[in-house]
Design a protein around this motif. Sequence first.
Motif, mmCIF file in Angstrom:
data_model
loop_
_atom_site.group_PDB
_atom_site.id
_atom_site.type_symbol
_atom_site.label_atom_id
_atom_site.label_comp_id
_atom_site.label_asym_id
_atom_site.label_seq_id
_atom_site.Cartn_x
_atom_site.Cartn_y
_atom_site.Cartn_z
ATOM 1 N N VAL A 40 0.864 -1.192 0.000
ATOM 2 C CA VAL A 40 0.000 0.000 0.000
ATOM 3 C C VAL A 40 0.895 1.235 0.000
ATOM 4 O O VAL A 40 1.693 1.420 0.928
ATOM 5 C CB VAL A 40 -0.912 0.023 1.236
ATOM 6 N N PRO A 41 0.808 2.086 -1.022
ATOM 7 C CA PRO A 41 1.630 3.299 -1.036
ATOM 8 C C PRO A 41 1.215 4.242 0.091
ATOM 9 O O PRO A 41 0.022 4.427 0.347
ATOM 10 C CB PRO A 41 1.337 3.912 -2.410
ATOM 11 N N THR A 42 2.183 4.805 0.775
ATOM 12 C CA THR A 42 1.893 5.668 1.923
ATOM 13 C C THR A 42 1.693 7.132 1.536
ATOM 14 O O THR A 42 1.356 7.943 2.396
ATOM 15 C CB THR A 42 3.042 5.589 2.941
ATOM 16 N N THR A 43 1.867 7.456 0.268
ATOM 17 C CA THR A 43 1.788 8.850 -0.170
ATOM 18 C C THR A 43 0.503 9.522 0.263
ATOM 19 O O THR A 43 0.497 10.664 0.746
ATOM 20 C CB THR A 43 1.901 8.939 -1.709
ATOM 21 N N TYR A 44 -0.620 8.813 0.097
ATOM 22 C CA TYR A 44 -1.916 9.412 0.367
ATOM 23 C C TYR A 44 -2.493 8.997 1.722
ATOM 24 O O TYR A 44 -3.683 9.163 1.961
ATOM 25 C CB TYR A 44 -2.894 9.065 -0.753
ATOM 26 N N LEU A 45 -1.660 8.481 2.582
ATOM 27 C CA LEU A 45 -2.122 8.163 3.932
ATOM 28 C C LEU A 45 -1.950 9.340 4.875
ATOM 29 O O LEU A 45 -2.523 9.355 5.973
ATOM 30 C CB LEU A 45 -1.365 6.949 4.489
ATOM 31 N N GLY A 46 -1.156 10.325 4.451
ATOM 32 C CA GLY A 46 -0.925 11.505 5.280
ATOM 33 C C GLY A 46 -1.659 12.725 4.759
ATOM 34 O O GLY A 46 -2.818 12.652 4.366
ATOM 35 N N SER A 47 -0.967 13.855 4.731
ATOM 36 C CA SER A 47 -1.608 15.126 4.369
ATOM 37 C C SER A 47 -2.164 15.114 2.957
ATOM 38 O O SER A 47 -3.201 15.743 2.684
ATOM 39 C CB SER A 47 -0.601 16.271 4.519
ATOM 40 N N ALA A 48 -1.511 14.394 2.027
ATOM 41 C CA ALA A 48 -1.975 14.372 0.640
ATOM 42 C C ALA A 48 -3.332 13.694 0.495
ATOM 43 O O ALA A 48 -4.065 13.955 -0.455
ATOM 44 C CB ALA A 48 -0.947 13.679 -0.254
ATOM 45 N N GLY A 49 -3.685 12.814 1.427
ATOM 46 C CA GLY A 49 -4.968 12.120 1.354
ATOM 47 C C GLY A 49 -6.017 12.665 2.292
ATOM 48 O O GLY A 49 -7.104 12.083 2.434
ATOM 49 N N LEU A 50 -5.733 13.804 2.925
ATOM 50 C CA LEU A 50 -6.628 14.319 3.953
ATOM 51 C C LEU A 50 -7.971 14.779 3.376
ATOM 52 O O LEU A 50 -9.026 14.566 3.986
ATOM 53 C CB LEU A 50 -5.951 15.467 4.697
ATOM 54 N N PHE A 51 -7.941 15.407 2.210
ATOM 55 C CA PHE A 51 -9.205 15.841 1.593
ATOM 56 C C PHE A 51 -10.049 14.630 1.200
ATOM 57 O O PHE A 51 -11.270 14.632 1.374
ATOM 58 C CB PHE A 51 -8.920 16.714 0.370
ATOM 59 N N THR A 52 -9.410 13.590 0.678
ATOM 60 C CA THR A 52 -10.132 12.361 0.360
ATOM 61 C C THR A 52 -10.745 11.766 1.619
ATOM 62 O O THR A 52 -11.895 11.306 1.610
ATOM 63 C CB THR A 52 -9.189 11.329 -0.286
ATOM 64 N N ALA A 53 -9.985 11.777 2.704
ATOM 65 C CA ALA A 53 -10.476 11.239 3.970
ATOM 66 C C ALA A 53 -11.711 11.996 4.441
ATOM 67 O O ALA A 53 -12.695 11.394 4.897
ATOM 68 C CB ALA A 53 -9.376 11.306 5.027
ATOM 69 N N MET A 54 -11.682 13.309 4.342
ATOM 70 C CA MET A 54 -12.831 14.112 4.773
ATOM 71 C C MET A 54 -14.053 13.829 3.905
ATOM 72 O O MET A 54 -15.179 13.698 4.407
ATOM 73 C CB MET A 54 -12.480 15.601 4.743
ATOM 74 N N ILE A 55 -13.847 13.731 2.599
ATOM 75 C CA ILE A 55 -14.971 13.500 1.681
ATOM 76 C C ILE A 55 -15.589 12.123 1.913
ATOM 77 O O ILE A 55 -16.815 11.979 2.038
ATOM 78 C CB ILE A 55 -14.502 13.658 0.222
#
Length: 435
Positions: A138-153
């Motif tokens: 699992v790439p960690t790129t979008y597990l942090g700040s880069a994925g935060l908007f996705t997480a909220m949505i």
Amino acid sequence: MVKFTSLLEKVLLPIANKLSTNRFLKAISSGFSVLLPITMAGAIFTLLANLQIGPYQTFVTATHLKEIFAFAPTVTTDMLAIYAVFFIGKSLADELSLDKHSVIVGALSLFAFLLVIPLGVTGVATESQEVVTLAGAVPTTYLGSAGLFTAMILGLIVPCIYSIFIKYNIVIKLPEQVPPTIAKSFSALLPAFAIAFIFGLVRYGFSLTEFGHLNNFIYSIIKTPLTHLGASPLTFIVFILMCSLMWFFGLHGGMIVMPFITALYTTAGLENLAAFAEGTQISNMITQANWALYASLGGAGGTLGLCIIMFFFAKSARYKALGKLALPAGICGINEPITFGLPMVLNTIMLIPLLLTPVVTFIISYISMAMRLVPYPNGVGVPLGTPVVFSGLVSVGWQAAVLQIVLIAVQVAIYYPFFRVLDKQACEDEGIAIE
């Protein structure tokens, strides 16, 4: 002034009431509030690992403490989106009266978030220098700040899907003799299948586009304009004015504007924290930390200066007593004693400094950072209750601590003439003669 406040009350109060009761904004705010221990642990350990004091760095490196301190940020701030999507989904489930299913909804929100991240990590082998692909990683790129908007949505969408199944009773029912935990798990099966299918389609659909996956789409299409919006000092000033106005009318301005502040500026703070940990240049001037550090010293309206005035210069017995009560709380950013004890609510004499003071202190801080007199916030957030000056030291450095002292003096200068009017009136009511 009466006509002006009546106009504001007529226009702003209906909007403020809707925002303060909006389920989605409350879910975002509540979700991030629960995240405080996680974000603070990651931020503090980042600070401990990277505090730039020569002898200290020598000590933590030699004792391997630097290596130990680096473990926590890797699984906290660097993976914040994982925690955020769970707690936002759980919080919205509570708002949608799904409190009995809230943990399951949070887990399904996390499930959907992981589902839209394509597996596979490509890198260069250290020894052979060959390009290697790990298909199951699992790439960690979008597990942090880069994925935060996705997480909220997704944290807002998944509970809504789940609520449809519950509302229309599209669930698997088991006999009453079955233990509640088992029955609840079975009732979540159909929503879980639906969520898996929906977001499986989403993942496949985006794989056919130039974006590749949902995170890239959101990061490219949504984050860019929001980042530009958040980087503008005018945006921050609008939030400051909204917060102060809401408090003037007796509404909790922080609760109304904080979901927007969190959504716009959390990512910027995490990016700064990552840069601080790596020893690279910090790029974001405005983060969520600016709110407490510079705009709201002493609480909404920047009232710490007013607390100092009352403590040292009040003539009336009423305001002397209030000053003794309000100053210790104001130093820690808590201004309810001032807001409701002075009061600031519907106090037309104090409306101008209530609006003006936090805007002026923020502008001064912005200019100071733009001129490189004060470094940008390092991303280490400070919780409510952190004393002034110490908060500046932790989140920025000694320069911010000095700037906070200057800003408090500015607060005193702005509030003083307006408080004199109130103090004089109070002295007349108490029968005290003043010079």
